[in-house]
Design an enzyme around this catalytic site. Sequence first.
Site, short mmCIF file in Angstrom:
data_model
loop_
_atom_site.label_atom_id
_atom_site.label_comp_id
_atom_site.label_asym_id
_atom_site.label_seq_id
_atom_site.Cartn_x
_atom_site.Cartn_y
_atom_site.Cartn_z
N THR A 139 52.18 -9.11 67.20
CA THR A 139 50.86 -8.89 68.02
C THR A 139 51.11 -10.21 69.10
O THR A 139 51.53 -11.24 69.00
CB THR A 139 49.72 -9.01 67.57
OG1 THR A 139 48.57 -9.23 68.42
CG2 THR A 139 49.44 -10.18 66.54
N ASP A 140 50.52 -10.03 70.47
CA ASP A 140 50.46 -10.76 71.26
C ASP A 140 49.33 -12.01 70.87
O ASP A 140 49.16 -13.21 71.56
CB ASP A 140 50.17 -10.32 72.76
CG ASP A 140 48.84 -9.57 72.86
OD1 ASP A 140 48.39 -9.33 71.66
OD2 ASP A 140 48.57 -9.05 74.00
N GLU A 141 48.37 -11.51 70.00
CA GLU A 141 47.18 -12.53 69.71
C GLU A 141 48.04 -13.88 69.14
O GLU A 141 47.15 -14.62 69.05
CB GLU A 141 46.35 -11.85 68.63
CG GLU A 141 45.60 -10.43 69.38
CD GLU A 141 44.52 -10.13 68.47
OE1 GLU A 141 43.87 -10.97 67.88
OE2 GLU A 141 44.52 -9.00 68.42
N TYR A 162 43.12 -13.62 61.46
CA TYR A 162 44.38 -12.69 61.40
C TYR A 162 45.54 -13.13 62.38
O TYR A 162 46.43 -12.93 61.88
CB TYR A 162 43.57 -11.48 62.26
CG TYR A 162 44.73 -10.47 62.87
CD1 TYR A 162 45.48 -9.87 62.35
CD2 TYR A 162 44.50 -10.22 64.41
CE1 TYR A 162 46.51 -9.09 62.83
CE2 TYR A 162 45.54 -9.43 64.80
CZ TYR A 162 46.46 -8.55 64.01
OH TYR A 162 47.35 -8.05 64.83
N LYS A 214 49.00 -13.48 61.36
CA LYS A 214 50.78 -13.16 61.89
C LYS A 214 51.52 -13.91 62.64
O LYS A 214 52.87 -13.79 62.35
CB LYS A 214 49.94 -11.96 63.12
CG LYS A 214 49.16 -10.63 62.39
CD LYS A 214 50.33 -9.84 61.79
CE LYS A 214 51.35 -8.94 62.64
NZ LYS A 214 52.01 -8.33 61.57
#
Length: 334
Positions: free
Chosen positions: A125-127, A152, A156
């Site tokens: 994810t870009d997060e 989260y 990741k």
Amino acid sequence: MNYKNIVVTGGAGFIGSNFVRYLKETYKDIQITILDNLTYASSMKTIEDLLDDRVSFYKLDIANELALSNYIDEGVDLIVHFAAESFNDKSLHDTSVFVKSNIVGTHNLLELARKYDIRFHHISTDEVYGDFPLESKDKFTEKTQYNPSSPYAATKASADLLVKAWVRSFGVRATISNCSNNYGPYQNPEKFIPRQITNLLTGQQAVLYGAGLNIRDWIHVKDHCRAIDTIIDKGVIGETYLIGVNNERTNIEVLQKILLQLGKSQEDFKYIADRPGHDLRYGIDASKLYTELGFTPLYVDFDKGLQEVICWYQDHEDWWQEMIAQKQMINKSL
């Protein structure tokens, strides 16, 4: 697709199930094994129409190394790893399941890929990159330093680093993709776009975190699936590819588009308290995917894509009502 026996982890979830659908429709000579723990974010109802002599399903937790080894051996030539705990709000209340699934589970898969020399693609994810100020025009690139804001995103990011280390230390044939926010069919109604749609379809009011000025870069899930296929086919082992379509929108703008398309007043929503650590703006520079691998998105008209998604939720109320009921049952058992 050069691979014939493919394991898709998290294949009963939103993006994973769409990827299985894409594979099955696009390639007629492959076998697909879905491994999924059927947590709150996934459902048998999502994939029941896919199962046949080409697509099989097994319920298991990827953090269970022994169980996982029963389904991944030398006969598998590709693992596409979607399985993850991914709900930010949940990660603020129960961090341990995120560590277990996103870190331990990824480690177990990497060890099997290493043991049997299986091509491995990791969905991220870009997060993991954190966020930008709202007024910033910067974008994430593959060289942006990781700076996760939530448990989260931190798990990741940890999983991404495991993949990178297993490539360098053990020669695992892996690639990574970090994607922007997805929208499309079969997305859990707890997520932003389907939450607004299903609220409105059931006569409830739409809700908006904070001032609604947070910016996300939205991509249709079908374009995400096509991008993953492109990376598996053409990507360089050990490389990371960002996936996005340059479609940044504020949350309030997206909500007002949904209200307008459903014939509601654009002011017909209520504000709710913002969540802790809510990232402000994401922005993706996906030029590496476009220039080096030749990817071209199909869903470039966001309004049209959003209308298709609204129609899908209108036509599949039985699916999302079951997902809502499933979540309520889980909450009662906690």
